[in-house]
Scaffold this motif. Structure first.
Motif, PDB file in Angstrom:
ATOM      1  N   UNK A   1       9.590  57.435  43.931  1.00  0.00           N
ATOM      2  CA  UNK A   1       9.561  57.130  42.499  1.00  0.00           C
ATOM      3  C   UNK A   1      10.366  58.117  41.674  1.00  0.00           C
ATOM      4  N   UNK A   2      10.363  59.406  42.089  1.00  0.00           N
ATOM      5  CA  UNK A   2      11.123  60.395  41.330  1.00  0.00           C
ATOM      6  C   UNK A   2      12.621  60.106  41.406  1.00  0.00           C
ATOM      7  N   UNK A   3      13.134  59.805  42.606  1.00  0.00           N
ATOM      8  CA  UNK A   3      14.555  59.483  42.731  1.00  0.00           C
ATOM      9  C   UNK A   3      14.886  58.232  41.931  1.00  0.00           C
ATOM     10  N   UNK A   4      13.999  57.235  41.956  1.00  0.00           N
ATOM     11  CA  UNK A   4      14.228  56.008  41.179  1.00  0.00           C
ATOM     12  C   UNK A   4      14.337  56.329  39.690  1.00  0.00           C
ATOM     13  N   UNK A   5      13.519  57.288  39.210  1.00  0.00           N
ATOM     14  CA  UNK A   5      13.546  57.639  37.790  1.00  0.00           C
ATOM     15  C   UNK A   5      14.876  58.280  37.394  1.00  0.00           C
ATOM     16  N   UNK A   6      15.634  58.792  38.366  1.00  0.00           N
ATOM     17  CA  UNK A   6      16.959  59.352  38.097  1.00  0.00           C
ATOM     18  C   UNK A   6      18.039  58.281  38.235  1.00  0.00           C
ATOM     19  N   UNK A   7      17.921  57.471  39.292  1.00  0.00           N
ATOM     20  CA  UNK A   7      18.945  56.464  39.582  1.00  0.00           C
ATOM     21  C   UNK A   7      18.969  55.375  38.505  1.00  0.00           C
ATOM     22  N   UNK A   8      17.794  54.946  38.077  1.00  0.00           N
ATOM     23  CA  UNK A   8      17.723  53.833  37.126  1.00  0.00           C
ATOM     24  C   UNK A   8      18.486  54.109  35.829  1.00  0.00           C
ATOM     25  N   UNK A   9      18.249  55.235  35.130  1.00  0.00           N
ATOM     26  CA  UNK A   9      19.037  55.480  33.917  1.00  0.00           C
ATOM     27  C   UNK A   9      20.519  55.716  34.212  1.00  0.00           C
ATOM     28  N   UNK A  10      20.832  56.189  35.438  1.00  0.00           N
ATOM     29  CA  UNK A  10      22.240  56.371  35.799  1.00  0.00           C
ATOM     30  C   UNK A  10      22.991  55.052  35.824  1.00  0.00           C
ATOM     31  N   UNK A  11      22.401  54.039  36.468  1.00  0.00           N
ATOM     32  CA  UNK A  11      23.024  52.713  36.483  1.00  0.00           C
ATOM     33  C   UNK A  11      23.067  52.118  35.077  1.00  0.00           C
ATOM     34  N   UNK A  12      22.012  52.354  34.292  1.00  0.00           N
ATOM     35  CA  UNK A  12      21.993  51.851  32.920  1.00  0.00           C
ATOM     36  C   UNK A  12      23.158  52.423  32.122  1.00  0.00           C
ATOM     37  N   UNK A  13      23.376  53.738  32.231  1.00  0.00           N
ATOM     38  CA  UNK A  13      24.470  54.378  31.497  1.00  0.00           C
ATOM     39  C   UNK A  13      25.826  53.844  31.962  1.00  0.00           C
ATOM     40  N   UNK A  14      25.977  53.636  33.278  1.00  0.00           N
ATOM     41  CA  UNK A  14      27.248  53.136  33.812  1.00  0.00           C
ATOM     42  C   UNK A  14      27.575  51.756  33.226  1.00  0.00           C
ATOM     43  N   UNK A  15      26.573  50.861  33.238  1.00  0.00           N
ATOM     44  CA  UNK A  15      26.837  49.505  32.749  1.00  0.00           C
ATOM     45  C   UNK A  15      26.985  49.466  31.231  1.00  0.00           C
ATOM     46  N   UNK A  16      26.302  50.346  30.507  1.00  0.00           N
ATOM     47  CA  UNK A  16      26.521  50.427  29.061  1.00  0.00           C
ATOM     48  C   UNK A  16      27.964  50.837  28.758  1.00  0.00           C
ATOM     49  N   UNK A  17      28.449  51.844  29.471  1.00  0.00           N
ATOM     50  CA  UNK A  17      29.837  52.273  29.255  1.00  0.00           C
ATOM     51  C   UNK A  17      30.826  51.196  29.676  1.00  0.00           C
ATOM     52  N   UNK A  18      30.485  50.446  30.720  1.00  0.00           N
ATOM     53  CA  UNK A  18      31.337  49.341  31.132  1.00  0.00           C
ATOM     54  C   UNK A  18      31.426  48.294  30.017  1.00  0.00           C
ATOM     55  N   UNK A  19      30.269  48.006  29.391  1.00  0.00           N
ATOM     56  CA  UNK A  19      30.262  47.061  28.279  1.00  0.00           C
ATOM     57  C   UNK A  19      31.114  47.533  27.120  1.00  0.00           C
ATOM     58  N   UNK A  20      31.012  48.839  26.800  1.00  0.00           N
ATOM     59  CA  UNK A  20      31.844  49.387  25.730  1.00  0.00           C
ATOM     60  C   UNK A  20      33.325  49.270  26.089  1.00  0.00           C
ATOM     61  N   UNK A  21      33.632  49.496  27.377  1.00  0.00           N
ATOM     62  CA  UNK A  21      35.014  49.384  27.818  1.00  0.00           C
ATOM     63  C   UNK A  21      35.573  47.978  27.681  1.00  0.00           C
ATOM     64  N   UNK A  22      34.710  46.969  27.799  1.00  0.00           N
ATOM     65  CA  UNK A  22      35.140  45.579  27.645  1.00  0.00           C
ATOM     66  C   UNK A  22      35.094  45.123  26.185  1.00  0.00           C
ATOM     67  N   UNK A  23      34.755  46.047  25.273  1.00  0.00           N
ATOM     68  CA  UNK A  23      34.814  45.716  23.856  1.00  0.00           C
ATOM     69  C   UNK A  23      33.512  45.277  23.227  1.00  0.00           C
ATOM     70  N   UNK A  24      32.402  45.372  23.945  1.00  0.00           N
ATOM     71  CA  UNK A  24      31.127  45.012  23.338  1.00  0.00           C
ATOM     72  C   UNK A  24      30.731  46.063  22.308  1.00  0.00           C
ATOM     73  N   UNK A  25      30.141  45.624  21.211  1.00  0.00           N
ATOM     74  CA  UNK A  25      29.687  46.566  20.192  1.00  0.00           C
ATOM     75  C   UNK A  25      28.404  47.247  20.646  1.00  0.00           C
ATOM     76  N   UNK A  26      28.151  48.433  20.102  1.00  0.00           N
ATOM     77  CA  UNK A  26      26.901  49.128  20.423  1.00  0.00           C
ATOM     78  C   UNK A  26      25.694  48.314  19.962  1.00  0.00           C
ATOM     79  N   UNK A  27      25.857  47.559  18.862  1.00  0.00           N
ATOM     80  CA  UNK A  27      24.755  46.734  18.378  1.00  0.00           C
ATOM     81  C   UNK A  27      24.374  45.684  19.415  1.00  0.00           C
ATOM     82  N   UNK A  28      25.366  45.024  20.025  1.00  0.00           N
ATOM     83  CA  UNK A  28      25.068  44.002  21.038  1.00  0.00           C
ATOM     84  C   UNK A  28      24.462  44.638  22.290  1.00  0.00           C
ATOM     85  N   UNK A  29      24.975  45.821  22.647  1.00  0.00           N
ATOM     86  CA  UNK A  29      24.436  46.506  23.822  1.00  0.00           C
ATOM     87  C   UNK A  29      22.986  46.915  23.587  1.00  0.00           C
TER      88      UNK A  29
END
Length: 388
Positions: free
Chosen positions: A322-350
């Motif tokens: 569970x501890x490793x999951x608590x680190x990995x989960x926000x890591x993937x979240x941050x990666x996909x958020x930045x990917x969305x920003x890279x494709x032009x999505x607004x922070x509001x939509x994200x």
């Protein structure tokens, strides 16, 4: 406990989960069931809240909780450092210090102690908080005990707990602190009274390591793993950790004792249990924690999701803690958020799709999978997403 009841409560007398949290309450319940536990006492949440008042940090905590959902990483780091410093930098109340010294001297005059967190809201079906809060082990003096109590309180506002609370939309602000004698553990582990994936409903799953169990819960070491028949009590070896021996007759006998105790707990609670246990140098089994088996409980959720281990299984081929999951989960979240920003999505939509971004990966049977339902939802937000 004459003269100290305001500050300390015997675990086996604790009958209200809101007074000192689920971990302490469950330890008391196990003791009342006649099951083997180390015993001890708990400093209730009311004493913690008074310490926060003495440290003049309650207004800061209220502001932090109000802004937690939208806080940035740097804000969380700043809040955590400030609140923790004021908790640890304020001395314990004189009455609490006296009660601790008198009671530990009366009970365990020459033993080392374990000081453990028991947050209100911890160890529930919704969220276990496993591996998030701190425990202090081998505490060997009154001065060390004071430091350990304050460090355990302060762990409620560590960065990892704030991130966990933010990701799971939780509020963590109340806790008790358990004080127990250290158990000289020869072997420690975790028992799931129902196999977590649900694919083998007649089985229990047991993981164990030599010595203390903190390394297992934190994910520091890979445990050996056994499958146990719920009805037959037959044992199947699934995995033996590197450098460990296959279980001998004594270990199998102790494993059977653990399994029987786990089934007793499951019957008492009416739910599958995740049980932490240890075996001391004399071969006596001790139960040190129990909680609802969250993965088993989560399988009953009504909403359906599609998962895949494609690609992610190459990076995480073994079960994760569970501890490793608590680190990995926000890591993937941050990666996909930045990917969305890279494709032009607004922070509001994200931000509007935070639930999907925060759950790109999930645990199934202790293993990491991509949540394809959420990934597909996010792809549809991209330019040309319907075509994708």
């Amino acid at each position: 406990m004459s003269g100290a009841i305001e500050f300390l409560i015997d675990l086996d007398a604790l009958d209200d989960v809101t007074i000192a949290g689920s971990k302490a309450f469950n330890l008391g319940r196990m003791a009342r069931l006649g099951l083997p536990t180390p015993g001890g006492f708990v400093i209730p949440d009311s004493v913690f809240q008074q310490h926060l008042s003495n440290a003049r940090v309650l207004p800061d905590i209220a502001d932090m909780q109000a802004g937690l959902a939208s806080a940035s990483r740097s804000q969380l780091e700043s809040w955590s450092a400030s609140v923790r410093q004021r908790i640890t930098g304020t001395g314990l109340a004189a009455g609490l210090l006296q009660a601790l010294r008198q009671e530990t001297q009366r009970r365990w005059p020459r033993q080392k102690l374990a000081v453990r967190s028991s947050a209100v809201g911890e160890d529930t079906i919704r969220s276990s908080f496993a591996g998030q809060l701190d425990s202090q082990l081998n505490v060997d003096s009154p001065a060390a005990l004071e430091v350990a109590v304050k460090a355990t309180w302060a762990s409620l506002y560590s960065l990892r707990v704030l991130v966990y609370a933010q990701q799971n939309r939780l509020v963590a602000q109340n806790m008790g602190v358990i004080v127990q004698p250290m158990v000289p553990a020869r072997m420690s582990g975790v028992l799931f009274t129902r196999e977590p994936t649900g694919r083998q409903p007649d089985s229990m799953l047991l993981e164990y390591v030599p010595g203390l169990g903190e390394r297992l819960v934190s994910g520091e070491v890979t445990p050996s793993r056994l499958r146990i028949g719920r009805n037959t009590r037959s044992v199947t070896v699934e995995y033996i950790a590197s450098g460990a021996d296959s279980p001998d007759a004594q270990t199998l006998s102790e494993v059977n004792d653990v399994a029987m105790l786990g089934l007793t707990l499951e019957t008492s609670y009416g739910l599958a249990q995740d049980v932490e246990w240890c075996v001391d140098e004399n071969g006596c089994v001790m139960l040190v924690q129990c909680r609802p088996a969250t993965q088993h409980a989560h399988r009953r959720a009504s909403r359906k999701y599609h998962f895949s281990n494609a690609n992610i299984a190459e990076n995480f081929p073994e079960p994760v803690s569970p501890f490793l999951f608590s680190i990995v989960r926000p890591g993937y979240s941050a990666y996909f958020r930045n990917l969305g920003l890279g494709f032009g999505l607004s922070r509001r939509r994200i931000d509007a799709a935070a639930d999907a971004f925060d759950n790109i990966v999930g645990l199934q049977g202790g293993r990491l999978y991509y949540n394809l339902s959420n990934i597909h939802r996010l792809l549809q937000m991209m330019p040309g997403g319907q075509w994708l």
